[in-house]
Design a protein around this motif. Structure first.
Motif, mmCIF file in Angstrom:
data_model
loop_
_atom_site.group_PDB
_atom_site.id
_atom_site.type_symbol
_atom_site.label_atom_id
_atom_site.label_comp_id
_atom_site.label_asym_id
_atom_site.label_seq_id
_atom_site.Cartn_x
_atom_site.Cartn_y
_atom_site.Cartn_z
ATOM 1 N N ASN A 1 0.817 -1.218 0.000
ATOM 2 C CA ASN A 1 0.000 0.000 0.000
ATOM 3 C C ASN A 1 0.851 1.268 0.000
ATOM 4 O O ASN A 1 0.375 2.337 -0.375
ATOM 5 N N ASN A 2 2.087 1.157 0.456
ATOM 6 C CA ASN A 2 2.958 2.335 0.496
ATOM 7 C C ASN A 2 3.409 2.737 -0.914
ATOM 8 O O ASN A 2 3.350 3.908 -1.289
ATOM 9 N N THR A 3 3.848 1.741 -1.685
ATOM 10 C CA THR A 3 4.268 2.031 -3.062
ATOM 11 C C THR A 3 3.119 1.897 -4.049
ATOM 12 O O THR A 3 3.259 2.287 -5.200
ATOM 13 N N LYS A 4 1.999 1.312 -3.577
ATOM 14 C CA LYS A 4 0.832 1.053 -4.427
ATOM 15 C C LYS A 4 1.236 0.219 -5.650
ATOM 16 O O LYS A 4 0.850 0.525 -6.784
ATOM 17 N N MET A 5 1.989 -0.845 -5.352
ATOM 18 C CA MET A 5 2.435 -1.766 -6.394
ATOM 19 C C MET A 5 1.983 -3.184 -6.045
ATOM 20 O O MET A 5 1.900 -3.562 -4.868
ATOM 21 N N VAL A 6 1.693 -3.958 -7.088
ATOM 22 C CA VAL A 6 1.330 -5.356 -6.939
ATOM 23 C C VAL A 6 2.274 -6.179 -7.807
ATOM 24 O O VAL A 6 2.671 -5.742 -8.890
ATOM 25 N N HIS A 7 2.654 -7.364 -7.315
ATOM 26 C CA HIS A 7 3.545 -8.250 -8.059
ATOM 27 C C HIS A 7 2.786 -9.505 -8.479
ATOM 28 O O HIS A 7 2.072 -10.103 -7.671
ATOM 29 N N LEU A 8 2.977 -9.902 -9.730
ATOM 30 C CA LEU A 8 2.417 -11.147 -10.263
ATOM 31 C C LEU A 8 3.593 -12.012 -10.699
ATOM 32 O O LEU A 8 4.523 -11.528 -11.345
#
Length: 226
Positions: free
Chosen positions: A157-164
């Motif tokens: 939530n801090n970087t607002k990034m998701v990894h797949l």
């Protein structure tokens, strides 16, 4: 004799007046006794007009408590520790057509894998699965038209990034929250697939989600374990 009769007549004339005064005096004493004994009227019987302050207080007390999301700010699933997920990805799943996720689910059932498709999901639900250690498998289509089926292994939530990530590879596809939500299963109902060591049912899924999300947030989900 005449004087005696006159005195007797005057006494008779004044007797009713004395009796009337005595009776009135007695009634007044009785009324005062009742007032002192009973006391003032209780507050509940008083006609108190409604004021803006009392109205505002009643309105405040009837407002519902806001729902709370109890998700950690960031979470990661270590794919190395999930051999059943790595086995499922030994052969790259096909992403052709809108039923790609359903086809992958059927293939897992044929191989004896315990899988479940959850429909009507939200992004918060995907985060909850990751936080629990279940990397949700999703179908997503990028702006260039490329379609993929990958587990979500990380969010922040801090970087607002998701990894797949493919479970058998260390490389990761990184998308912003905005990019991911735009690409995630855009043409169908929001879905994900969960692979677990044991068979799941709807109650199991709701129990996991209930650790992180309000109960009413999971009412719309459907769980297919066939």
């Amino acid at each position: 004799m005449i004087h005696h009769l006159l005195s007797k007549y005057k006494a008779r004339q004044t007797l009713p007046k004395c009796l009337s005064y005595s009776h009135l005096h007695t009634c007044m004493l009785l009324l005062m006794f009742l007032i002192i004994s009973c006391g003032p009227l209780p507050p509940a019987e008083l006609n108190v007009p409604e004021t803006p302050n009392t109205t505002a207080e009643e309105t405040t007390n009837t407002q519902s408590t806001p729902t709370v999301v109890n998700l950690p700010a960031t979470a990661t699933v270590d794919m190395i520790k999930l051999p059943y997920l790595r086995n499922a990805y030994k052969r790259k799943p096909s992403v052709r057509g809108r039923s790609a996720l359903a086809n992958f689910h059927l293939r897992m059932r044929e191989f004896g894998q315990n899988s479940a498709i959850i429909s009507n999901c939200t992004f918060d639900m995907l985060k909850a699965f990751v936080a629990h250690g279940w990397p949700p498998i999703v179908v997503f289509q990028l702006q260039n038209g490329s379609t993929f089926m990958s587990p979500v292994s990380h969010y922040d939530n801090n970087t607002k990034m998701v990894h797949l990530q493919n479970p058998n590879s260390e490389s990761k596809r990184r998308l912003s929250y905005e990019e991911f939500e735009a690409a995630w299963d855009k043409d169908t109902t929001k879905k994900c697939m969960i692979l677990t060591p044991r068979k799941l049912n709807k109650a199991d899924v709701r129990k996991v989600l209930g650790k992180y999300l309000p109960a009413d947030a999971t009412q719309q989900i459907n769980v297919n374990t066939r």
